[in-house]
Design a protein around this motif. Structure first.
Motif, mmCIF file in Angstrom:
data_model
loop_
_atom_site.group_PDB
_atom_site.id
_atom_site.type_symbol
_atom_site.label_atom_id
_atom_site.label_comp_id
_atom_site.label_asym_id
_atom_site.label_seq_id
_atom_site.Cartn_x
_atom_site.Cartn_y
_atom_site.Cartn_z
ATOM 1 N N GLN A 1 -0.194 33.506 17.823
ATOM 2 C CA GLN A 1 0.710 32.151 17.603
ATOM 3 C C GLN A 1 1.991 32.400 16.493
ATOM 4 O OE1 GLN A 1 -0.840 29.886 14.458
ATOM 5 N NE2 GLN A 1 1.389 29.971 14.270
ATOM 6 N N VAL A 2 3.000 32.165 16.919
ATOM 7 C CA VAL A 2 3.778 32.582 15.768
ATOM 8 C C VAL A 2 4.419 31.118 15.018
ATOM 9 C CG1 VAL A 2 6.490 33.090 15.590
ATOM 10 C CG2 VAL A 2 4.601 34.537 16.865
ATOM 11 N N THR A 3 4.803 31.143 13.681
ATOM 12 C CA THR A 3 5.201 29.988 13.165
ATOM 13 C C THR A 3 6.416 29.834 13.437
ATOM 14 O OG1 THR A 3 3.904 30.566 11.400
ATOM 15 C CG2 THR A 3 5.323 29.026 10.870
ATOM 16 N N GLY A 4 6.861 28.455 13.678
ATOM 17 C CA GLY A 4 8.290 27.902 13.781
ATOM 18 C C GLY A 4 9.108 28.529 12.980
ATOM 19 N N LYS A 5 8.936 28.209 11.788
ATOM 20 C CA LYS A 5 9.784 28.560 10.598
ATOM 21 C C LYS A 5 10.121 30.043 10.573
ATOM 22 C CE LYS A 5 9.650 24.676 7.145
ATOM 23 N NZ LYS A 5 10.965 24.803 7.102
ATOM 24 N N SER A 6 9.352 30.945 10.947
ATOM 25 C CA SER A 6 9.753 32.221 11.140
ATOM 26 C C SER A 6 10.810 32.582 12.187
ATOM 27 C CB SER A 6 8.448 33.204 11.541
ATOM 28 O OG SER A 6 7.451 32.974 10.446
ATOM 29 N N LEU A 7 10.818 31.804 13.240
ATOM 30 C CA LEU A 7 11.770 31.925 13.982
ATOM 31 C C LEU A 7 13.123 31.369 13.719
ATOM 32 C CD1 LEU A 7 9.769 31.101 17.578
ATOM 33 C CD2 LEU A 7 10.789 32.996 16.937
ATOM 34 N N THR A 8 13.187 30.434 12.887
ATOM 35 C CA THR A 8 14.336 29.968 12.410
ATOM 36 C C THR A 8 15.018 30.740 11.180
ATOM 37 O OG1 THR A 8 13.193 28.314 11.089
ATOM 38 C CG2 THR A 8 13.926 27.643 13.245
ATOM 39 N N GLY A 9 14.305 31.619 10.834
ATOM 40 C CA GLY A 9 14.623 32.523 9.536
ATOM 41 C C GLY A 9 14.138 31.978 8.062
ATOM 42 N N GLU A 10 13.413 30.730 8.079
ATOM 43 C CA GLU A 10 12.974 30.053 6.863
ATOM 44 C C GLU A 10 11.772 30.802 6.072
ATOM 45 O OE1 GLU A 10 13.307 25.695 7.192
ATOM 46 O OE2 GLU A 10 13.403 26.625 9.210
ATOM 47 N N ASN A 11 11.328 31.738 6.985
ATOM 48 C CA ASN A 11 10.049 32.445 6.194
ATOM 49 C C ASN A 11 10.596 33.916 5.833
ATOM 50 O OD1 ASN A 11 8.197 30.398 5.993
ATOM 51 N ND2 ASN A 11 7.440 31.018 7.992
ATOM 52 N N GLY A 12 11.868 34.444 5.828
ATOM 53 C CA GLY A 12 12.309 35.626 5.456
ATOM 54 C C GLY A 12 12.736 36.396 6.644
ATOM 55 N N LYS A 13 13.627 37.380 6.122
ATOM 56 C CA LYS A 13 14.271 38.428 7.392
ATOM 57 C C LYS A 13 13.152 39.223 7.911
ATOM 58 C CE LYS A 13 18.544 39.213 4.886
ATOM 59 N NZ LYS A 13 19.612 39.969 4.297
ATOM 60 N N LEU A 14 12.141 39.601 7.360
ATOM 61 C CA LEU A 14 11.118 40.547 8.208
ATOM 62 C C LEU A 14 10.343 39.603 9.157
ATOM 63 C CD1 LEU A 14 9.756 43.012 8.628
ATOM 64 C CD2 LEU A 14 8.274 42.984 6.755
ATOM 65 N N CYS A 15 10.058 38.316 8.626
ATOM 66 C CA CYS A 15 9.031 37.413 9.632
ATOM 67 C C CYS A 15 10.022 37.252 10.760
ATOM 68 C CB CYS A 15 8.785 36.228 8.826
ATOM 69 S SG CYS A 15 7.477 36.486 7.683
ATOM 70 N N PHE A 16 11.330 36.930 10.729
ATOM 71 C CA PHE A 16 12.360 36.741 11.533
ATOM 72 C C PHE A 16 12.389 37.638 12.625
ATOM 73 C CE2 PHE A 16 17.058 36.606 12.860
ATOM 74 C CZ PHE A 16 16.898 35.337 13.314
ATOM 75 N N LYS A 17 12.716 38.748 12.172
ATOM 76 C CA LYS A 17 12.728 39.784 13.108
ATOM 77 C C LYS A 17 11.521 39.984 13.921
ATOM 78 C CE LYS A 17 13.643 44.917 13.567
ATOM 79 N NZ LYS A 17 12.712 44.844 14.608
ATOM 80 N N ILE A 18 10.341 39.919 13.299
ATOM 81 C CA ILE A 18 8.911 40.165 14.130
ATOM 82 C C ILE A 18 8.948 39.082 15.244
ATOM 83 C CG2 ILE A 18 6.437 40.525 13.787
ATOM 84 C CD1 ILE A 18 7.120 41.727 11.171
ATOM 85 N N ALA A 19 9.019 37.833 14.735
ATOM 86 C CA ALA A 19 8.919 36.707 15.296
ATOM 87 C C ALA A 19 9.619 36.660 16.677
ATOM 88 C CB ALA A 19 8.955 35.576 14.594
ATOM 89 N N ARG A 20 10.905 36.945 16.470
ATOM 90 C CA ARG A 20 11.796 37.105 17.518
ATOM 91 C C ARG A 20 11.451 38.126 18.529
ATOM 92 N NH1 ARG A 20 17.263 34.394 17.153
ATOM 93 N NH2 ARG A 20 18.114 36.128 18.310
ATOM 94 N N ASP A 21 11.379 39.348 18.053
ATOM 95 C CA ASP A 21 10.756 40.433 18.738
ATOM 96 C C ASP A 21 9.746 40.115 19.536
ATOM 97 O OD1 ASP A 21 12.986 41.862 17.844
ATOM 98 O OD2 ASP A 21 11.482 43.177 16.225
ATOM 99 N N MET A 22 8.621 39.303 18.990
ATOM 100 C CA MET A 22 7.419 39.103 19.772
ATOM 101 C C MET A 22 7.961 37.994 20.851
ATOM 102 S SD MET A 22 4.561 38.575 16.932
ATOM 103 C CE MET A 22 3.255 38.274 18.179
#
Length: 248
Positions: A161-182
């Motif tokens: 389960q990925v967090t919505g804010k990670s996908l929108t970039g609000e949890n930082g660049k690394l979270c953003f990259k991993i979430a989108r890759d997933m």
């Protein structure tokens, strides 16, 4: 939409401190397109003393308030459980709370862990016909350093389960990259809000839907936000969520 991870119950963990704030979260969720939320207070994490009975009573009280205020949001019981070597012992004792009374359990990884130890717990859970969902892997320190663990855990029948804010970039660049890759790799089985409050961690998924549609297309949106969560509730007869291996 169905939000499978949200700290919306009042006064039970680090979510809303009172009923008024919980109602505000419910209104925000409905406005963003969410119709059902599985309430998942922190469970067995060594910080909050939460029991199955507390969750059940809180869900009943909150549901009555929502009905009185005519807020069209269904709230179901669940928990965010800190995974540990004792998880299966607690499960056998009947002390753990599943998501909406299903075979699916939401587990949070410690920030620092040994991979083989987690794999052993996942295998024990599979023997008990439990389907584990790992919460917000993109925010976990160990997985951030070793994202190659993600397919290994999926092979052991874990879902993510990925967090919505990670996908929108609000949890930082690394979270953003991993979430989108997933999402791109089909490794994100659910996207949830992990909502805690209105200001900083609202229970809203509408922006995350837009990102998933851009990255994975309409099929990914349907699978992640509707079909997979519906299987947790048992409202979809198509079987379990598909992983790298057979579930069950």
């Amino acid at each position: 939409m169905i939000d499978i991870h949200c700290h919306i119950l009042p006064g039970i963990d680090d979510g809303p401190s009172n009923m008024d704030k919980a109602v505000d979260m419910a209104l925000a969720a409905v406005r963003s397109g969410t119709s059902r939320i599985i309430a998942t207070p922190h469970f067995k994490n060594g910080v909050f003393e939460v029991s199955k009975e507390m969750v059940s009573v809180s869900v009943e009280m909150f549901t009555r308030v929502l009905e009185e205020k005519r807020i069209a949001l269904a709230v179901l019981p669940g928990a965010e459980i800190r995974i540990s070597p004792d998880s299966c012992t607690l499960l056998d004792r009947g002390e753990l709370l599943s998501l909406a009374g299903s075979r699916y359990y939401l587990f949070e990884l410690p920030d620092i862990f040994i991979k083989q130890g987690i794999i052993e717990v996942l295998r024990q859970l599979r023997q008990r016909e439990v389907i584990p969902i790992i919460a917000h892997p993109e925010r976990n320190r160990t997985i951030q350093r070793h994202p190659e663990m993600i397919p290994e855990f999926i092979y052991e029948n874990a879902l993510f389960q990925v967090t919505g804010k990670s996908l929108t970039g609000e949890n930082g660049k690394l979270c953003f990259k991993i979430a989108r890759d997933m999402v791109k790799e089909g490794q994100a089985h659910f996207v949830a809000s992990d909502g805690h409050n209105i200001r900083h961690r609202p229970p809203c998924l509408d922006d995350a839907v837009k990102v998933v549609k851009k990255v994975g297309g309409y099929k990914a949106v349907s699978t992640i936000f509707e079909e997979n969560p519906a299987k947790i509730e048992g409202r979809c007869l198509a079987g379990n969520v598909v992983t790298g291996r057979r579930v069950g």
